[in-house]
Design a protein around this motif. Structure first.
Motif, PDB file in Angstrom:
ATOM      1  N   ILE A  41      -6.559  10.606   3.031  1.00  0.00           N
ATOM      2  CA  ILE A  41      -5.618  11.473   2.330  1.00  0.00           C
ATOM      3  C   ILE A  41      -4.625  10.624   1.548  1.00  0.00           C
ATOM      4  CG2 ILE A  41      -3.911  13.303   2.574  1.00  0.00           C
ATOM      5  CD1 ILE A  41      -5.219  14.032   5.236  1.00  0.00           C
ATOM      6  N   ILE A  43      -1.097  10.049  -0.204  1.00  0.00           N
ATOM      7  CA  ILE A  43       0.303  10.473  -0.135  1.00  0.00           C
ATOM      8  C   ILE A  43       1.154   9.423  -0.853  1.00  0.00           C
ATOM      9  CG2 ILE A  43       0.083  11.743   2.042  1.00  0.00           C
ATOM     10  CD1 ILE A  43       1.330   9.244   3.416  1.00  0.00           C
ATOM     11  N   ASP A  63       5.382  16.259   2.878  1.00  0.00           N
ATOM     12  CA  ASP A  63       4.000  16.175   2.391  1.00  0.00           C
ATOM     13  C   ASP A  63       3.061  15.678   3.487  1.00  0.00           C
ATOM     14  OD1 ASP A  63       4.703  17.102  -0.084  1.00  0.00           O
ATOM     15  OD2 ASP A  63       4.380  15.211  -1.155  1.00  0.00           O
ATOM     16  N   ALA A  67      -0.112  17.668   4.958  1.00  0.00           N
ATOM     17  CA  ALA A  67      -1.436  17.044   4.982  1.00  0.00           C
ATOM     18  C   ALA A  67      -2.037  17.077   6.382  1.00  0.00           C
ATOM     19  CB  ALA A  67      -1.343  15.606   4.486  1.00  0.00           C
ATOM     20  N   LYS A  68      -1.233  16.794   7.399  1.00  0.00           N
ATOM     21  CA  LYS A  68      -1.734  16.800   8.780  1.00  0.00           C
ATOM     22  C   LYS A  68      -2.127  18.210   9.210  1.00  0.00           C
ATOM     23  CE  LYS A  68       1.774  14.565  10.666  1.00  0.00           C
ATOM     24  NZ  LYS A  68       2.607  13.823  11.664  1.00  0.00           N
ATOM     25  N   ALA A  71      -5.429  19.056   7.471  1.00  0.00           N
ATOM     26  CA  ALA A  71      -6.514  18.309   8.108  1.00  0.00           C
ATOM     27  C   ALA A  71      -6.897  18.940   9.439  1.00  0.00           C
ATOM     28  CB  ALA A  71      -6.101  16.847   8.303  1.00  0.00           C
ATOM     29  N   TRP A  83      -4.449   7.048   5.772  1.00  0.00           N
ATOM     30  CA  TRP A  83      -3.488   7.325   4.714  1.00  0.00           C
ATOM     31  C   TRP A  83      -3.650   6.316   3.589  1.00  0.00           C
ATOM     32  CZ3 TRP A  83      -1.533  11.915   5.379  1.00  0.00           C
ATOM     33  CH2 TRP A  83      -1.293  12.395   6.668  1.00  0.00           C
ATOM     34  N   VAL A 104      -1.838  14.854  -1.312  1.00  0.00           N
ATOM     35  CA  VAL A 104      -0.618  15.633  -1.099  1.00  0.00           C
ATOM     36  C   VAL A 104       0.542  14.704  -1.428  1.00  0.00           C
ATOM     37  CG1 VAL A 104       0.616  17.183   0.460  1.00  0.00           C
ATOM     38  CG2 VAL A 104      -1.817  16.745   0.829  1.00  0.00           C
ATOM     39  N   ILE A 225      -2.162  20.716  -3.768  1.00  0.00           N
ATOM     40  CA  ILE A 225      -2.983  19.696  -3.112  1.00  0.00           C
ATOM     41  C   ILE A 225      -4.187  19.455  -4.007  1.00  0.00           C
ATOM     42  CG2 ILE A 225      -4.429  19.182  -1.106  1.00  0.00           C
ATOM     43  CD1 ILE A 225      -2.466  20.763   0.594  1.00  0.00           C
TER      44      ILE A 225
END
Length: 275
Positions: A41, A43, A63, A67-68, A71, A83, A104, A225
């Protein structure tokens, strides 16, 4: 003759078995990648309150929490996340190349960007602002930036927007990251920094005696996203996750936890329109 007829069928079964073992075409989709329990992901690493890599190596911010949550809805827990830093100028490239599965990273939804990637969301709305040194009494908004040095990051349209719409004689300066702009501002190498107000508010929260926001937001930015353009199912799954995060109350909790102390009004969750 029997053996000749069976060989193609046998070969086909073998090929299909190998394809299934490798994940097949589904590996090109977000859900296919999530099936392995791992996601990469993108960030930001340098935005307090939103996406930041702390000195202890921990990733924190609104953010990051979004994202978490997304996911987790896809079946991937935090331990399965890698990350990756996604700077403004690199986001489309990271998505198109497959180096990240989604981004994100205070990623404003625009028609131009949608030519290269797709968006789920939005999950947040803000507006562009101006950051100056706390002792500066000359700059009160974008229209007062003529003759001043204005900083933003490579790949962002924020500073150009100020020049085109508010202050044609402003001098634009670009750095790779917003943190570099803030350092330049504190060193008096530039006079102001512009980007989305919520990003700037994070720096004010870290240095309230040195920095301040001036004026009022003068654009509307809708954060989405970003993911692969052709992955319609992935976009639908991510948008559903955002809606669930909002409905559960976790969206508001994450916002208050990460940005509640910053000098910015906390907005209501936007309506998800990119599905």
């Amino acid at each position: 003759m029997l053996s000749r007829r069976l060989l193609p069928a046998t070969a086909l079964v073998t090929a299909l078995s190998l394809l299934a073992a490798c994940g097949g075409a589904s590996d090109d989709t977000l859900s296919g990648k999530a099936d392995d329990g791992e996601l990469t992901i993108g960030i930001r690493f340098d935005q307090p309150g939103l996406g930041q890599r702390r000195l202890d190596g921990k990733y924190v911010g609104f953010d990051v929490d979004v994202a978490k949550y997304v996911a987790a809805q896809l079946g991937v827990d935090e331990a399965g996340i890698t990350w990756r830093e996604a700077r403004s100028a690199d986001r489309e490239k990271l998505i198109e190349s497959g180096e990240v599965d989604f981004v994100v990273a205070t990623y404003s939804i625009t028609d131009k960007r949608k030519e290269q990637v797709s968006f789920a969301g939005p999950y947040f709305e803000t507006g562009q602002g101006v950051l100056v040194r706390f002792t500066d009494d000359e700059i009160s908004g974008p229209e007062t930036l003529n003759g001043k040095k204005l900083c933003s990051v490579t790949g962002s349209t924020s500073a150009q927007k100020v020049k085109e719409q508010f202050a044609q004689d402003v001098q634009l300066v670009e750095y790779g990251q917003y943190s570099d702009c803030v350092i330049a501002l504190l060193a008096a190498n530039v006079d102001a920094v512009t980007t989305d107000e919520v990003i700037l508010a994070g720096y004010v929260a870290e240095n309230p005696e040195l920095l301040k926001l001036v004026g009022t937001p003068f654009t509307t930015e809708r954060y989405g996203i970003g993911l692969a353009k052709a992955d319609a199912k992935g976009r639908a799954d991510v948008s559903a996750a955002i809606e669930k995060m909002v409905g559960s109350g976790e969206w508001r909790s994450a916002l208050e936890r990460n940005i509640g102390q910053a000098d910015v009004r906390l907005p209501e969750p936007p309506k998800v329109t990119e599905k």
